[in-house]
Design an enzyme around this catalytic site. Structure first.
Site, PDB file in Angstrom:
ATOM      1  N   TYR A 144       0.817  -1.218   0.000  1.00 12.72           N
ATOM      2  CA  TYR A 144       0.000   0.000   0.000  1.00 12.72           C
ATOM      3  C   TYR A 144       0.851   1.267   0.000  1.00 12.72           C
ATOM      4  O   TYR A 144       0.409   2.321  -0.431  1.00 12.72           O
ATOM      5  CB  TYR A 144      -0.931   0.041   1.219  1.00 12.72           C
ATOM      6  CG  TYR A 144      -1.927  -1.095   1.257  1.00 12.72           C
ATOM      7  CD1 TYR A 144      -2.505  -1.571   0.093  1.00 12.72           C
ATOM      8  CD2 TYR A 144      -2.282  -1.693   2.450  1.00 12.72           C
ATOM      9  CE1 TYR A 144      -3.405  -2.614   0.125  1.00 12.72           C
ATOM     10  CE2 TYR A 144      -3.193  -2.738   2.495  1.00 12.72           C
ATOM     11  CZ  TYR A 144      -3.744  -3.194   1.321  1.00 12.72           C
ATOM     12  OH  TYR A 144      -4.636  -4.227   1.342  1.00 12.72           O
ATOM     13  N   LYS A 193       3.724 -15.329   2.211  1.00 13.75           N
ATOM     14  CA  LYS A 193       3.739 -16.031   0.923  1.00 13.75           C
ATOM     15  C   LYS A 193       5.222 -16.240   0.608  1.00 13.75           C
ATOM     16  O   LYS A 193       5.741 -15.775  -0.424  1.00 13.75           O
ATOM     17  CB  LYS A 193       3.017 -15.157  -0.131  1.00 13.75           C
ATOM     18  CG  LYS A 193       2.792 -15.821  -1.459  1.00 13.75           C
ATOM     19  CD  LYS A 193       1.702 -16.872  -1.442  1.00 13.75           C
ATOM     20  CE  LYS A 193       1.564 -17.539  -2.798  1.00 13.75           C
ATOM     21  NZ  LYS A 193       0.763 -18.765  -2.772  1.00 13.75           N
ATOM     22  N   ASP A 225      -2.589 -18.534   1.228  1.00 15.34           N
ATOM     23  CA  ASP A 225      -3.682 -19.263   0.561  1.00 15.34           C
ATOM     24  C   ASP A 225      -4.178 -20.413   1.439  1.00 15.34           C
ATOM     25  O   ASP A 225      -5.385 -20.634   1.588  1.00 15.34           O
ATOM     26  CB  ASP A 225      -3.255 -19.755  -0.828  1.00 15.34           C
ATOM     27  CG  ASP A 225      -1.818 -20.246  -0.883  1.00 15.34           C
ATOM     28  OD1 ASP A 225      -1.089 -20.054   0.101  1.00 15.34           O
ATOM     29  OD2 ASP A 225      -1.424 -20.840  -1.900  1.00 15.34           O
ATOM     30  N   ASP A 249      -5.523  -7.185   5.649  1.00 18.19           N
ATOM     31  CA  ASP A 249      -6.703  -6.476   5.153  1.00 18.19           C
ATOM     32  C   ASP A 249      -7.751  -7.502   4.699  1.00 18.19           C
ATOM     33  O   ASP A 249      -8.940  -7.412   5.028  1.00 18.19           O
ATOM     34  CB  ASP A 249      -6.258  -5.596   3.967  1.00 18.19           C
ATOM     35  CG  ASP A 249      -7.317  -4.604   3.548  1.00 18.19           C
ATOM     36  OD1 ASP A 249      -8.386  -4.589   4.164  1.00 18.19           O
ATOM     37  OD2 ASP A 249      -7.069  -3.855   2.580  1.00 18.19           O
ATOM     38  N   ASP A 253     -11.127  -9.524   7.288  1.00 16.78           N
ATOM     39  CA  ASP A 253     -12.529  -9.466   6.860  1.00 16.78           C
ATOM     40  C   ASP A 253     -13.131 -10.876   6.817  1.00 16.78           C
ATOM     41  O   ASP A 253     -14.290 -11.073   7.185  1.00 16.78           O
ATOM     42  CB  ASP A 253     -12.657  -8.815   5.484  1.00 16.78           C
ATOM     43  CG  ASP A 253     -12.807  -7.304   5.587  1.00 16.78           C
ATOM     44  OD1 ASP A 253     -12.502  -6.767   6.668  1.00 16.78           O
ATOM     45  OD2 ASP A 253     -13.227  -6.678   4.605  1.00 16.78           O
TER      46      ASP A 253
END
Ligand code: NAD
Length: 362
Positions: A144, A193, A225, A249, A253
């Site tokens: 970001y 990852k 994943d 992020d 959720d």
């Protein structure tokens, strides 16, 4: 204890749920002999109406002079985002606050209360005796904050987003996760990852190094994943979930859905000095604003987090958690968490606040 709290109720359901959290805080102050000095300040569309900006200087000053910030929510209806009052409202208020105070640690607990098992999207066999996960998300680094550009190379459009992490930022958030785990079930699952990304390889190396300072805690590494899958297959296996900004992020959720309603979820954003902003995970819910039916539990639990993390008032925070759980066990539900099988009719925002306060003192 005497503490100054900046109260930024904001828009939509913000002021409705904030009133209940304030009632709870004042009762805690009375019962435990504390003094909370509450300073209201404008933010979001409400601030724009008076000052023509979403995060006015006056609000900044009140926040700077406080020991913690209790935040409601900001923003208007999605179909009115073109109006100057609502345009970029969330970015100009909450994101500016995060940047201004350099909040780098985001804590989002998500709990499936046994009494609310019916509201959870997963089967009862999967949620067992309840899910209790603390998401610890790094807020200041990752893709970001790197360079973002689109350029044409040999006649073809290319998009470039730069992902960076430094070892100090990773170590800071890893310490925050292990310290939180020490007060819980002592297990940290770190998400990356590392099979593809250099940032993730550094992340894994630094988190492993930091873990050596917490021999009482267990550390496991999961690829993002696989983690997304395991959260649905076996959410009870998780305690503290440590995540870089982007994976956090997305996965926080996913975790929040397990709790049944956004209205149940508190959160905290902390900077290096322990200064914090506490807010429900949901937005301003314009679709139900003004109807008196919003669930105040996320805001009330945000106040409980403030007591624990900013003021170290653990007993007081636990008293609030117990009162919330007892109210749910007694069958009280706001509309968002009620089901057709419930014994009692859905109750209002104010009624839920009053019941939690009653359970606080009984
Ligand atoms: P939202 O979180 O406001 O609402 C999503 C759904 O959840 C709605 O159906 C709403 O009624 C319900 N809901 C949320 N909180 C609830 C509560 N306490 N009790 C009962 N039901 C609740 O998300 P949205 O509708 O996508 O966004 C509305 C506005 O909020 C937008 O302007 C958006 O920019 C803003 N927003 C603000 C923040 C923030 O202030 N930090 C965060 C997210 C969205």
């Amino acid at each position: 204890m005497k503490k100054a709290i900046a109260v930024l109720s904001g828009d939509g359901i913000g002021p409705e749920v904030m009133s209940e959290a304030i009632k709870v805080l004042l009762r805690i102050a009375e019962d435990f002999g504390h003094e909370f000095i509450l300073q209201n300040a404008l933010i979001g569309g409400t601030a724009w109406e008076i000052h023509g900006e979403h995060f006015p200087e006056e609000t900044k000053k009140i926040c700077e002079g406080s020991d913690a910030i209790l935040f409601g929510s900001v923003g208007g209806p999605i179909q009115e985002q073109g109006n100057a009052k609502w345009q970029d409202c969330e970015r100009n208020s909450i994101l500016q606050l995060r940047q201004y105070f350099r909040f780098q640690t985001n804590l989002r607990p998500s709990k499936v209360y046994p009494a609310l098992a019916d509201s959870c999207v997963l089967r009862p066999q999967i949620i067992g005796n309840g899910v209790d996960i603390l998401c610890v998300r790094e807020l200041s680094g990752d893709i970001y904050f790197g360079e973002h550009r689109i350029e044409v190379i040999e006649g073809v459009k290319n998009a470039i987003d730069v992902m960076t992490y430094d070892e100090i930022t990773i170590a800071d958030i890893a310490h925050a996760a292990f310290q939180a785990a020490r007060h819980r079930r002592k297990k940290v699952t770190s998400v990356d990852k590392a099979n593809v990304l250099a940032c993730s390889r550094l992340w894994r190396e630094v988190v492993t190094e930091v873990s050596k300072e917490y021999p009482d805690c267990q550390l496991e590494h999961l690829l993002v994943d696989n983690c997304a899958m395991q959260l649905i297959r076996c959410p009870t296996a998780f305690d503290v979930l440590l995540m870089p900004n982007m994976f956090g992020d997305i996965l926080s959720d996913e975790v929040s859905v397990l709790a049944g309603s956004l209205g149940m979820l508190p959160s905290a954003s902390l900077n290096k000095h322990g200064f914090g902003l506490y807010e429900p995970s949901s937005g301003s819910a314009p679709d139900i604003a003004g109807k008196g039916i919003a669930n105040p539990i996320g805001q009330i639990l945000s106040a409980a987090m403030m007591l624990e993390y900013s003021f170290q008032l653990v007993q007081e925070s636990e008293a609030i958690h117990r009162a919330v759980e007892k109210s749910l066990d007694q069958g009280f539900r706001t509309a968002d968490i009620s089901t057709p099988n419930d014994r009692l009719r859905p109750i209002s925002t104010i009624e839920m606040g009053n019941i939690i306060i009653k359970n606080l003192i009984s």
